[in-house]
Design a protein around this motif. Structure first.
Motif, short mmCIF file in Angstrom:
data_model
loop_
_atom_site.label_atom_id
_atom_site.label_comp_id
_atom_site.label_asym_id
_atom_site.label_seq_id
_atom_site.Cartn_x
_atom_site.Cartn_y
_atom_site.Cartn_z
N VAL A 99 0.84 -1.21 0.00
CA VAL A 99 0.00 0.00 0.00
C VAL A 99 0.87 1.25 0.00
N LYS A 100 2.08 1.12 0.53
CA LYS A 100 3.00 2.26 0.58
C LYS A 100 3.51 2.53 -0.85
N GLY A 101 3.16 3.67 -1.37
CA GLY A 101 3.60 4.03 -2.72
C GLY A 101 2.62 3.66 -3.81
N ALA A 102 1.67 2.75 -3.54
CA ALA A 102 0.70 2.35 -4.57
C ALA A 102 -0.22 3.53 -4.88
N ASP A 112 -0.84 8.23 -1.95
CA ASP A 112 -0.81 6.78 -2.09
C ASP A 112 -1.91 6.12 -1.25
N VAL A 113 -2.10 4.83 -1.47
CA VAL A 113 -3.14 4.07 -0.78
C VAL A 113 -2.95 4.14 0.73
N ALA A 114 -1.70 4.10 1.19
CA ALA A 114 -1.43 4.15 2.63
C ALA A 114 -2.04 5.41 3.26
N ASN A 115 -1.88 6.54 2.61
CA ASN A 115 -2.43 7.79 3.15
C ASN A 115 -3.95 7.83 3.07
N MET A 116 -4.51 7.20 2.06
CA MET A 116 -5.97 7.11 1.98
C MET A 116 -6.50 6.27 3.15
N LEU A 117 -5.81 5.19 3.46
CA LEU A 117 -6.25 4.32 4.56
C LEU A 117 -6.20 5.04 5.89
#
Length: 181
Positions: A99-102, A112-117
């Protein structure tokens, strides 16, 4: 605590544990200690390979930021709405370090997905989770990609160490698996 993240060496059965949990939920065969937490629940899986691959409905490659962000946003919104309606849906993310960087771009690395989560997960200020996650990755990848690069994301998880099974435990698992098929 935060959402659970299963950590351990490759091949220790992290993903199998969650698949078995989903099957037990479906069959109503949960042990007493898990009945209340998972009663009426459902487990869905977010496949990072599919999420970041392919094309959207308009034929755009998924590597474009908007495509991945749109896919993730739809999933997270659905889970948040389900929780608001009192439904228990757990989202399982295997290979969580991906998720990091995706979905990020050179112009907006924070997208990235990590920040959305993070927007949907509880934090140290007492804000509660808007969605329910169960994640898995190796200890090494968690430390390298999540803990060292994004302490705020790491802090939203309760780490559950999964150890390599003993030969006796492997035999017992094989017997249980054979019964299912």
């Amino acid at each position: 605590g935060g959402s659970p993240i299963l950590l351990g060496p490759p091949g220790t059965g992290k993903t199998s544990l969650i698949k078995d949990l989903a099957l037990r939920i479906e069959q109503g065969k949960l042990s007493d200690e898990f009945k209340e937490a998972f009663k009426g629940a459902e487990i869905r899986s977010l496949d990072m390979q599919k999420l970041t691959g392919g094309k959207d409905n308009d034929g755009n490659d998924a590597m474009y930021v908007g495509v991945i962000k749109g896919r993730v946003d739809r999933v997270l919104t659905e889970l948040k709405e389900a929780k608001e309606q009192g439904r228990k849906i757990f989202l399982f993310i295997d290979e969580f370090h991906k998720v990091k960087g995706a979905g990020n771009s050179m112009n907006s690395p924070s997208s990235d997905v990590a920040n959305m989560l993070k927007e949907y997960l509880g934090d140290a200020t007492g804000r509660t989770n808007l969605i329910q996650l169960i994640c898995a990755t190796t200890t090494e990848e968690f430390q390298t990609y999540i803990q060292k690069q994004d302490g705020a994301l790491a802090s939203r998880f309760e780490q559950v160490q999964i150890k390599e099974p003993t030969p006796e435990e492997n035999k017992a698992m094989m017997r249980n698996t054979a019964k299912k098929y």
